[in-house]
Design a protein around this motif. Structure first.
Motif, PDB file in Angstrom:
ATOM      1  N   TYR A 290      -6.740  23.517  54.460  1.00  0.00           N
ATOM      2  CA  TYR A 290      -8.559  23.512  54.928  1.00  0.00           C
ATOM      3  C   TYR A 290      -8.301  22.403  56.107  1.00  0.00           C
ATOM      4  CZ  TYR A 290     -10.726  25.903  51.379  1.00  0.00           C
ATOM      5  OH  TYR A 290     -11.262  26.381  49.777  1.00  0.00           O
ATOM      6  N   GLY A 291      -6.911  22.234  56.540  1.00  0.00           N
ATOM      7  CA  GLY A 291      -6.561  21.491  57.334  1.00  0.00           C
ATOM      8  C   GLY A 291      -6.981  21.081  59.097  1.00  0.00           C
TER       9      GLY A 291
ATOM     10  N   ASP B  42      -9.768  12.288  61.721  1.00  0.00           N
ATOM     11  CA  ASP B  42      -8.621  12.767  61.600  1.00  0.00           C
ATOM     12  C   ASP B  42      -8.277  13.609  59.897  1.00  0.00           C
ATOM     13  OD1 ASP B  42      -5.894  13.764  62.393  1.00  0.00           O
ATOM     14  OD2 ASP B  42      -5.631  12.019  60.219  1.00  0.00           O
ATOM     15  N   LEU B  43      -8.553  14.419  59.113  1.00  0.00           N
ATOM     16  CA  LEU B  43      -8.705  14.607  58.086  1.00  0.00           C
ATOM     17  C   LEU B  43      -7.450  13.824  56.789  1.00  0.00           C
ATOM     18  CD1 LEU B  43      -9.713  16.099  56.430  1.00  0.00           C
ATOM     19  CD2 LEU B  43      -8.514  18.111  55.816  1.00  0.00           C
ATOM     20  N   GLU B  44      -6.547  13.542  57.428  1.00  0.00           N
ATOM     21  CA  GLU B  44      -5.125  12.870  57.102  1.00  0.00           C
ATOM     22  C   GLU B  44      -5.725  10.807  56.640  1.00  0.00           C
ATOM     23  OE1 GLU B  44      -1.235  13.488  57.075  1.00  0.00           O
ATOM     24  OE2 GLU B  44      -1.690  15.555  57.985  1.00  0.00           O
ATOM     25  N   GLU B  45      -6.525  10.823  57.984  1.00  0.00           N
ATOM     26  CA  GLU B  45      -6.966   9.180  58.048  1.00  0.00           C
ATOM     27  C   GLU B  45      -7.667   9.245  56.775  1.00  0.00           C
ATOM     28  OE1 GLU B  45      -9.203   6.578  61.116  1.00  0.00           O
ATOM     29  OE2 GLU B  45      -7.873   8.328  61.793  1.00  0.00           O
TER      30      GLU B  45
ATOM     31  N   LYS C 244     -13.133  32.156  55.447  1.00  0.00           N
ATOM     32  CA  LYS C 244     -13.978  32.697  55.172  1.00  0.00           C
ATOM     33  C   LYS C 244     -15.370  31.880  55.138  1.00  0.00           C
ATOM     34  CE  LYS C 244     -12.974  36.772  53.199  1.00  0.00           C
ATOM     35  NZ  LYS C 244     -11.848  36.480  51.872  1.00  0.00           N
ATOM     36  N   ILE C 245     -14.734  30.838  55.893  1.00  0.00           N
ATOM     37  CA  ILE C 245     -15.700  29.186  56.121  1.00  0.00           C
ATOM     38  C   ILE C 245     -17.194  28.786  56.892  1.00  0.00           C
ATOM     39  CG2 ILE C 245     -15.408  27.255  56.801  1.00  0.00           C
ATOM     40  CD1 ILE C 245     -13.498  27.867  54.213  1.00  0.00           C
ATOM     41  N   LEU C 246     -17.862  28.744  56.279  1.00  0.00           N
ATOM     42  CA  LEU C 246     -19.183  28.893  57.528  1.00  0.00           C
ATOM     43  C   LEU C 246     -19.359  27.636  57.177  1.00  0.00           C
ATOM     44  CD1 LEU C 246     -20.968  32.223  55.406  1.00  0.00           C
ATOM     45  CD2 LEU C 246     -19.290  31.853  57.464  1.00  0.00           C
ATOM     46  N   SER C 247     -19.806  27.445  58.715  1.00  0.00           N
ATOM     47  CA  SER C 247     -20.547  26.047  59.205  1.00  0.00           C
ATOM     48  C   SER C 247     -22.223  25.918  58.787  1.00  0.00           C
ATOM     49  CB  SER C 247     -20.566  25.536  60.189  1.00  0.00           C
ATOM     50  OG  SER C 247     -21.540  27.145  61.461  1.00  0.00           O
ATOM     51  N   ARG C 248     -22.876  25.046  58.604  1.00  0.00           N
ATOM     52  CA  ARG C 248     -23.240  24.463  58.572  1.00  0.00           C
ATOM     53  C   ARG C 248     -25.010  25.465  59.084  1.00  0.00           C
ATOM     54  NH1 ARG C 248     -26.865  21.400  55.071  1.00  0.00           N
ATOM     55  NH2 ARG C 248     -29.234  21.656  56.040  1.00  0.00           N
TER      56      ARG C 248
END
Length: 218
Positions: free
Chosen positions: A214-215, A176-179, A20-24
């Motif tokens: 959340y990745g 990249d999220l990990e980066e 249930k993640i919404l964008s701006r």
């Protein structure tokens, strides 16, 4: 109803749907359907900077907290957060509204709003800070439920956090999220996490757990 019901299933990304993640854009679509600037400010506010203890940062922050030039607000809890032009505009509209519109049994009712010196005005004439904050919380929860029965305040805060990180990654040219969380400079890592935690007044971000949860949203 007053509001176009928002269909979460239209989110194409299954990971976003599941969490249930919404964008701006999703949030602005919801907010633009709302009748009252008070509700528009509160929902976009939750998305942009969370809620603060007992919802105080939404309910008790005053108009003089806004720094137009820096696009920041100094909230009731004392933290300084980044905000959008849209939120600043809704804050001004909310502070100028004298009436609140609500649909009751198919009829549109309007209620007088009382000025407490805060951005959002009160539907009941009260100086009780706790009651004022509780009423604001209930109002947001009710509006979200009316949009989609699966939406909670927590979903909106988590969505805002993810949007905030995406915007920060874009600003830094990282895809990249990990980066993002594993910059060679530990000072960068610490500063990025501290910025998110301040913006949303959230509990400590455990990077591994955050990436695992959340990745797929990135």
């Amino acid at each position: 109803g007053l509001m176009t019901r928002y269909n979460l299933e239209e989110c194409i990304n299954k990971a976003l749907l599941q969490l249930k993640i919404l964008s701006r854009k999703d949030i602005l679509d919801i907010v633009n359907e709302l009748q009252n600037p008070r509700d528009q400010f509160m929902i976009l506010g939750v998305f942009e900077f969370g809620r603060g203890p007992n919802f105080c940062d939404i309910a008790l922050t005053g108009l003089d907290s806004i720094d137009y030039k820096d696009q920041t607000m100094k909230l009731y809890s004392g933290r300084i957060v980044k905000v959008s032009n849209e939120l600043i505009n809704y804050a001004y509209s909310a502070s100028e509204a004298d009436e609140y519109f609500k649909e009751v049994n198919g009829c549109l009712r309007h209620y007088t709003l009382y000025n407490n010196g805060t951005i959002i005005k009160s539907i009941s004439n009260t100086n009780d800070i706790e009651r004022f904050s509780t009423n604001a919380y209930r109002s947001v929860a009710y509006n979200l439920r009316d949009v989609n029965s699966n939406l909670s305040i927590k979903n909106i805060i988590e969505s805002g956090k993810i949007q905030f990180i995406k915007d920060d990654m874009e600003r830094l040219g990282i895809d990249d999220l990990e980066e993002y969380f594993s910059s060679p400079k530990s000072a960068d890592r610490t500063e990025r996490i501290a910025r998110i935690e301040n913006q949303f007044m959230c509990s400590k971000i455990i990077v591994k757990r955050f990436i695992k949860t959340y990745g797929d949203c990135f």
